[in-house]
Design an enzyme around this catalytic site. Structure first.
Site, PDB file in Angstrom:
ATOM      1  NE  ARG A  15       1.197  -5.367  13.975  1.00 40.57           N
ATOM      2  CZ  ARG A  15       0.572  -4.358  13.369  1.00 40.57           C
ATOM      3  NH1 ARG A  15       1.282  -3.454  12.712  1.00 40.57           N
ATOM      4  NH2 ARG A  15      -0.741  -4.253  13.417  1.00 40.57           N
ATOM      5  CE  LYS A  75      -4.587  -2.234  14.623  1.00 39.77           C
ATOM      6  NZ  LYS A  75      -4.554  -1.347  13.436  1.00 39.77           N
ATOM      7  CE1 TYR A  94       1.117   3.262  13.288  1.00 38.24           C
ATOM      8  CE2 TYR A  94       1.543   1.073  14.167  1.00 38.24           C
ATOM      9  CZ  TYR A  94       1.918   2.149  13.379  1.00 38.24           C
ATOM     10  OH  TYR A  94       3.103   2.102  12.692  1.00 38.24           O
ATOM     11  CG  HIS A  96      -5.655   3.971  12.594  1.00 40.95           C
ATOM     12  ND1 HIS A  96      -5.089   4.738  11.597  1.00 40.95           N
ATOM     13  CD2 HIS A  96      -4.770   2.967  12.837  1.00 40.95           C
ATOM     14  CE1 HIS A  96      -3.922   4.227  11.245  1.00 40.95           C
ATOM     15  NE2 HIS A  96      -3.695   3.160  11.981  1.00 40.95           N
ATOM     16  CD  GLU A 118      -3.135   6.941  14.389  1.00 43.28           C
ATOM     17  OE1 GLU A 118      -4.250   7.227  14.879  1.00 43.28           O
ATOM     18  OE2 GLU A 118      -2.315   6.195  14.962  1.00 43.28           O
ATOM     19  CG  ASP A 270      -5.762   1.099   9.415  1.00 44.49           C
ATOM     20  OD1 ASP A 270      -5.970   1.818   8.423  1.00 44.49           O
ATOM     21  OD2 ASP A 270      -4.624   0.768   9.792  1.00 44.49           O
TER      22      ASP A 270
END
Length: 370
Positions: A15, A75, A94, A96, A118, A270
């Site tokens: 992505r 990511k 993101y 996480h 997130e 994740d």
């Protein structure tokens, strides 16, 4: 604002954080967009499309991090990127954090501003930047699960929807949120016998009303989980606690109660995973077997369908990116509580309580930095 979009370097992450259409909107508003060469190629967006949109192409990831005030990613940064991150630089991606302490400590040490997709949260508690990837992951969980139920790939050798004269596969979904809902719709559409477990009665009433007849709901508790797993063919973990580590609903001892060749897909991996035996895997090596049970625990499932995922992600993130670029992260966070909830780490301090609690770190209210 100077906005940098690096090429993702996590294993098989295809992505990109911004489409050419998104770049054009930012340029129209007077911002400068810098894209690392070929960052969008694996998503189907070549350099020339970005050039036509007004973006500047830079040859290396180092140059992107050097010039950008805001880094847009998909990511979390991985180890080779840590030294490139500058103090006060804004990273919007993101993260996480609760699933990986070294990342949390690296971002604390960098003194960067970490705005996590997130945990951006609306007043109704929905997570607008997590929803599109949850939709993709929920649907993919069933696709992958159906595939791995095939005998040559390690599964029981059962067709998800069955055929006339045979029973369909039993699919157990842990969690009735966005991931679980889309997984259930996909599995039901293929003809499976689906059960969703959740702890919210209002949510289960909603699901019972909108799901087809081959989807049932049950209260999520250990008793019911143990009752259902011996006959389940595919189990999908779809539990989310925003910003925090997911609870282990399937424990290691439960594997012995499952049929050999049962497939586990943990979409929550994740966030630490809701299946105790799940460890993050990659698209390159997606599965492993414990006690005869096949585990699929790829931490970036939507990366396998990058064209769809990149479009869906930019559709959701662009309004927030435009707001941050126009106002600066601090003013945007003051004026927009949704963005304020997305702030996790600022200037070496953890400002998101669930992350601080996970690693027993000092929590500092975000208002201190606004």
């Amino acid at each position: 604002m100077l906005i940098g979009v690096p090429k993702e370097i996590k294993n098989n992450e295809n992505r990109v954080a911004l489409t050419p259409a998104g770049a054009k909107e930012l340029v129209k508003q007077g911002h400068q967009v810098y894209l690392q060469e070929n960052a969008g190629a694996e998503s189907g967006f070549g350099n020339e499309l970005y050039r036509k949109a007004g973006a500047t192409i830079l040859p290396s990831i180092e140059e992107i991090y050097r010039v950008a005030e805001m880094i847009l990613k998909v990511k979390e940064p991985i180890e080779p990127e840590y030294p490139l991150i500058r103090e006060n630089q804004l990273l919007f991606t993101y993260f996480h954090f609760a699933s990986y302490e070294p990342l949390t400590k690296a971002m604390i040490n960098s003194k960067a501003v970490c705005l996590a997709y997130e945990t951006v949260e609306k007043a109704d508690r929905s997570l607008p930047l997590l929803i599109p990837m949850s939709e993709v992951a929920g649907r993919m969980a069933v696709q992958k699960g159906a595939n791995y139920l095939e005998k040559p790939l390690g599964g029981r050798g059962i067709l998800l929807g069955g055929v006339p004269g045979t029973l369909p596969a039993k699919v157990l979904i842990l969690g009735g949120g966005v991931v679980g809902t889309h997984a259930a719709l996909m599995a039901a559409g293929l003809g499976a016998d689906v059960t969703i477990l959740d702890v919210s009665l209002p949510r289960m009433r909603y699901l019972a009303d909108m799901m087809p007849p081959n989807v049932k709901t049950m209260m999520s508790n250990e008793y019911n989980i143990r009752k259902l797993i011996p006959s389940a063919d595919l189990i999908i973990g779809a539990v989310l606690i925003p910003g925090a580590k997911a609870p282990h609903l399937i424990t290691r001892d439960m594997l012995k109660e499952m049929l050999p060749g049962t497939v586990l897909v943990d979409v929550a991996v994740d966030q630490g995973g809701c299946i105790e035996t799940c460890q993050p895997t990659t698209h390159e090596n997606p599965t492993y077997v414990i006690d005869g049970v096949l585990h699929y625990c790829v931490a970036n499932m939507p990366g396998a369908v990058p064209y769809t995922s990149t479009l869906a992600l930019t559709n959701a993130t662009l309004p927030y990116v435009l707001e941050v670029a126009e106002k600066g992260w601090k003013n945007a966070a003051i004026q927009n509580p949704e963005l304020r909830a997305g702030l996790n780490i600022i200037d070496g301090e953890v400002v998101y309580k669930a992350v601080a609690d996970t690693f027993s770190l000092e929590y500092v209210p975000v208002e201190k930095h606004l």
